[in-house]
Design a protein around this motif. Structure first.
Motif, PDB file in Angstrom:
ATOM      1  N   ALA A   1       0.824  -1.218   0.000  1.00 33.03           N
ATOM      2  CA  ALA A   1       0.000   0.000   0.000  1.00 33.03           C
ATOM      3  C   ALA A   1       0.853   1.260   0.000  1.00 33.03           C
ATOM      4  N   GLU A   2       2.160   1.092  -0.262  1.00 30.42           N
ATOM      5  CA  GLU A   2       3.101   2.215  -0.298  1.00 30.42           C
ATOM      6  C   GLU A   2       3.251   2.903   1.066  1.00 30.42           C
ATOM      7  N   LYS A   3       3.003   2.157   2.148  1.00 26.85           N
ATOM      8  CA  LYS A   3       3.218   2.676   3.488  1.00 26.85           C
ATOM      9  C   LYS A   3       4.633   2.326   3.938  1.00 26.85           C
ATOM     10  N   LEU A   4       5.281   3.265   4.601  1.00 27.87           N
ATOM     11  CA  LEU A   4       6.651   3.028   5.066  1.00 27.87           C
ATOM     12  C   LEU A   4       6.662   1.947   6.147  1.00 27.87           C
ATOM     13  N   VAL A   5       7.511   0.942   5.978  1.00 27.87           N
ATOM     14  CA  VAL A   5       7.628  -0.118   6.980  1.00 27.87           C
ATOM     15  C   VAL A   5       9.063  -0.271   7.487  1.00 27.87           C
ATOM     16  N   GLY A   6       9.993   0.447   6.880  1.00 28.25           N
ATOM     17  CA  GLY A   6      11.373   0.336   7.336  1.00 28.25           C
ATOM     18  C   GLY A   6      12.315   1.072   6.408  1.00 28.25           C
ATOM     19  N   ILE A   7      13.592   0.872   6.627  1.00 27.75           N
ATOM     20  CA  ILE A   7      14.610   1.462   5.765  1.00 27.75           C
ATOM     21  C   ILE A   7      15.750   0.463   5.654  1.00 27.75           C
ATOM     22  N   VAL A   8      16.363   0.362   4.485  1.00 28.77           N
ATOM     23  CA  VAL A   8      17.486  -0.535   4.287  1.00 28.77           C
ATOM     24  C   VAL A   8      18.676   0.279   3.803  1.00 28.77           C
ATOM     25  N   THR A   9      19.819   0.063   4.436  1.00 31.16           N
ATOM     26  CA  THR A   9      21.035   0.780   4.097  1.00 31.16           C
ATOM     27  C   THR A   9      22.105  -0.204   3.647  1.00 31.16           C
ATOM     28  N   LEU A  10      23.189   0.317   3.116  1.00 28.79           N
ATOM     29  CA  LEU A  10      24.315  -0.538   2.756  1.00 28.79           C
ATOM     30  C   LEU A  10      24.803  -1.318   3.967  1.00 28.79           C
ATOM     31  N   HIS A  11      24.795  -0.675   5.123  1.00 32.35           N
ATOM     32  CA  HIS A  11      25.243  -1.337   6.340  1.00 32.35           C
ATOM     33  C   HIS A  11      24.330  -2.515   6.684  1.00 32.35           C
ATOM     34  N   ASP A  12      23.006  -2.331   6.505  1.00 34.53           N
ATOM     35  CA  ASP A  12      22.068  -3.423   6.779  1.00 34.53           C
ATOM     36  C   ASP A  12      22.355  -4.632   5.896  1.00 34.53           C
ATOM     37  N   LEU A  13      22.716  -4.384   4.638  1.00 37.34           N
ATOM     38  CA  LEU A  13      22.951  -5.471   3.703  1.00 37.34           C
ATOM     39  C   LEU A  13      24.295  -6.157   3.928  1.00 37.34           C
ATOM     40  N   MET A  14      25.218  -5.443   4.534  1.00 41.50           N
ATOM     41  CA  MET A  14      26.570  -5.992   4.670  1.00 41.50           C
ATOM     42  C   MET A  14      26.843  -6.609   6.044  1.00 41.50           C
ATOM     43  N   VAL A  15      26.151  -6.111   7.079  1.00 43.74           N
ATOM     44  CA  VAL A  15      26.454  -6.546   8.444  1.00 43.74           C
ATOM     45  C   VAL A  15      25.185  -6.993   9.150  1.00 43.74           C
ATOM     46  N   ASP A  16      25.237  -8.151   9.796  1.00 36.81           N
ATOM     47  CA  ASP A  16      24.119  -8.645  10.598  1.00 36.81           C
ATOM     48  C   ASP A  16      24.109  -7.874  11.916  1.00 36.81           C
ATOM     49  N   PRO A  17      23.023  -7.155  12.243  1.00 34.53           N
ATOM     50  CA  PRO A  17      23.021  -6.326  13.447  1.00 34.53           C
ATOM     51  C   PRO A  17      23.059  -7.133  14.748  1.00 34.53           C
ATOM     52  N   HIS A  18      22.675  -8.395  14.684  1.00 37.41           N
ATOM     53  CA  HIS A  18      22.660  -9.224  15.898  1.00 37.41           C
ATOM     54  C   HIS A  18      24.024  -9.816  16.207  1.00 37.41           C
TER      55      HIS A  18
ATOM     56  N   MET B   1      21.676 -12.522   0.998  1.00 32.35           N
ATOM     57  CA  MET B   1      21.209 -11.466   0.097  1.00 32.35           C
ATOM     58  C   MET B   1      19.944 -11.870  -0.644  1.00 32.35           C
ATOM     59  N   ASN B   2      19.615 -13.188  -0.601  1.00 31.14           N
ATOM     60  CA  ASN B   2      18.393 -13.648  -1.253  1.00 31.14           C
ATOM     61  C   ASN B   2      17.168 -13.554  -0.347  1.00 31.14           C
ATOM     62  N   LYS B   3      17.398 -13.165   0.916  1.00 30.25           N
ATOM     63  CA  LYS B   3      16.277 -13.031   1.843  1.00 30.25           C
ATOM     64  C   LYS B   3      15.434 -11.818   1.463  1.00 30.25           C
ATOM     65  N   PRO B   4      14.134 -11.850   1.806  1.00 29.06           N
ATOM     66  CA  PRO B   4      13.314 -10.651   1.574  1.00 29.06           C
ATOM     67  C   PRO B   4      13.777  -9.508   2.466  1.00 29.06           C
ATOM     68  N   LEU B   5      13.574  -8.285   2.007  1.00 29.99           N
ATOM     69  CA  LEU B   5      14.034  -7.118   2.772  1.00 29.99           C
ATOM     70  C   LEU B   5      13.373  -7.021   4.139  1.00 29.99           C
ATOM     71  N   ALA B   6      12.187  -7.613   4.291  1.00 32.33           N
ATOM     72  CA  ALA B   6      11.531  -7.592   5.601  1.00 32.33           C
ATOM     73  C   ALA B   6      12.411  -8.220   6.670  1.00 32.33           C
ATOM     74  N   ASP B   7      13.326  -9.136   6.253  1.00 30.74           N
ATOM     75  CA  ASP B   7      14.231  -9.785   7.209  1.00 30.74           C
ATOM     76  C   ASP B   7      15.563  -9.056   7.349  1.00 30.74           C
ATOM     77  N   LEU B   8      15.840  -8.120   6.480  1.00 29.44           N
ATOM     78  CA  LEU B   8      17.142  -7.443   6.477  1.00 29.44           C
ATOM     79  C   LEU B   8      17.072  -5.978   6.879  1.00 29.44           C
ATOM     80  N   MET B   9      15.918  -5.365   6.693  1.00 23.70           N
ATOM     81  CA  MET B   9      15.793  -3.917   6.903  1.00 23.70           C
ATOM     82  C   MET B   9      15.776  -3.546   8.381  1.00 23.70           C
ATOM     83  N   THR B  10      15.917  -2.254   8.632  1.00 21.48           N
ATOM     84  CA  THR B  10      15.726  -1.688   9.966  1.00 21.48           C
ATOM     85  C   THR B  10      14.288  -1.213  10.069  1.00 21.48           C
ATOM     86  N   ALA B  11      13.534  -1.816  10.991  1.00 18.51           N
ATOM     87  CA  ALA B  11      12.106  -1.500  11.089  1.00 18.51           C
ATOM     88  C   ALA B  11      11.838  -0.236  11.897  1.00 18.51           C
ATOM     89  N   ALA B  12      12.671   0.025  12.891  1.00 17.77           N
ATOM     90  CA  ALA B  12      12.476   1.223  13.717  1.00 17.77           C
ATOM     91  C   ALA B  12      13.095   2.416  12.999  1.00 17.77           C
TER      92      ALA B  12
END
Length: 367
Positions: A271-288, A298-309
């Motif tokens: 619905a074009e509603k903002l649900v998160g943001i994805v950066t180069l850092h998100d794609l390169m480094v696991d935050p956990h 890299m084949n995972k959906p962005l819902a699993d890689l993005m920053t939701a907050a």
């Protein structure tokens, strides 16, 4: 001499601070009394009068350099030692009193432990009466040092529970975990400028260098806000937004980032509603795990890689409200939301461009 010199010099105090200062002093003195008298068995000199003055500083003016732990403990203890020494070595009470306070002040200044109640501590050792005189150098430890230490412990606990910063020390912290100063502290009035200015003062100023720097920065920021207050996010934001759907993969995001030469993408749902943001850092480094991501991830959906907050702002929000988020908060990109929809993006580059134009405008006016 102007009559205003005799008017109150202190700025108005918030009612909450009035209540906390009065309540804290009462609890501090009562607590010190009970601990000395019932737990330590110190009688009859379980509490000396100068502790009332120390309580004023620790609870009503905890940001003052004169109220800090070093000043309280060292200032009171040195003053007690000087007072007892003068009482023993100088027979004349009047002369002994003056010399005791004089030496106490000199030692406190030399050791950077000036604590006004220390003068009363030294004087009490001389004119406190036969019971104080009988204690001799024991007066330094009990009651002075013990009174000071217990009052400090209560002040630490009370001020922490009250949400105050005590001791008044704020270590500089970078969002990048480096030793660099925060961006807002690298220009304008710097720490070394404050130190230089304080050395030029002939009289002691009752404010810490850190607090003085914060006051000056707030004043400078307020002055800038008067000139930049009309600028809104809508005036500078990017409106042609490059976004990506949450169902796309990390590889899709990587390709889009590379193509558009940007470092972040807002992530939206169907619905074009903002649900998160994805950066180069998100794609390169696991935050956990803080480990580099594998190629398979890299084949995972962005819902699993993005920053939701995600921090967001509104189009009509004042642009200057965002400066601390970018300068000291570590943000690089900020989505702009209106009625739940993504309508724009503001980046550090946008902020820098606006401030550069403002600085150039000021220089032109000066010349």
């Amino acid at each position: 001499m102007p009559y205003k010199a005799f008017l109150p010099a202190l700025p108005p105090t918030h009612r909450k601070e009035c209540l906390l200062g009065a309540l804290g002093a009462a609890l501090g003195l009562i607590g010190t009394e009970l601990l000395c008298q019932f737990l330590l068995g110190i009688r009859p000199h379980w509490l000396i009068a100068p502790m009332g003055a120390s309580a004023v500083l620790l609870f009503a003016a905890p940001a003052s350099p004169l109220a800090q732990p070093w000043s309280l403990i060292v200032g009171n203890t040195l003053s007690a030692l000087v007072g007892v020494s003068c009482a023993i070595l100088i027979d004349n009470v009047v002369l002994s009193s003056g010399v005791a306070v004089m030496m106490a002040i000199a030692l406190m200044l030399l050791t950077r432990s000036l604590h006004p109640p220390g003068g009363a501590v030294a004087l009490s050792a001389v004119i406190g009466g036969p019971e104080i005189s009988a204690l001799a150098f024991q007066y330094v430890l009990a009651p002075v040092a013990i009174n000071s230490a217990l009052l400090l412990l209560i002040a630490l606990l009370f001020n922490r529970l009250a949400g105050r910063r005590y001791p008044n020390y704020t270590p500089l912290s970078s969002p990048h975990h480096t030793s660099d100063l925060l961006p807002s502290q690298r220009v304008g009035t710097r720490e070394e400028d404050i130190a230089y200015a304080l050395k030029q003062q002939e009289q002691l100023l009752d404010i810490s260098p850190q607090d003085l720097q914060h006051v000056l920065q707030d004043a400078q920021r307020h002055a800038q806000e008067q000139n930049l207050s009309t600028l809104r996010c809508a005036d500078v934001m990017s409106r042609s937004i490059v976004s990506i759907n949450a169902q796309n993969s990390g590889s899709d995001a990587w390709n889009k980032l590379a193509y558009h030469r940007v470092q972040a993408l807002p992530v939206v749902d169907s619905a074009e509603k903002l649900v998160g943001i994805v950066t180069l850092h998100d794609l390169m480094v696991d935050p956990h795990t803080q480990q580099a991501r594998s190629t398979l991830e890299m084949n995972k959906p962005l819902a699993d890689l993005m920053t939701a907050a995600v921090h967001t702002a509104a189009p009509q929000q004042a642009l200057l409200e965002l400066v601390p988020l970018f300068s000291d908060g570590g943000l690089h990109h900020l989505p702009i939301i209106a009625n739940g929809e993504l309508v724009g993006m503001i980046t550090q580059s946008d902020i820098v461009a606006v401030l550069a134009l403002y600085a150039a405008h000021n220089l032109n006016e000066m010349t």
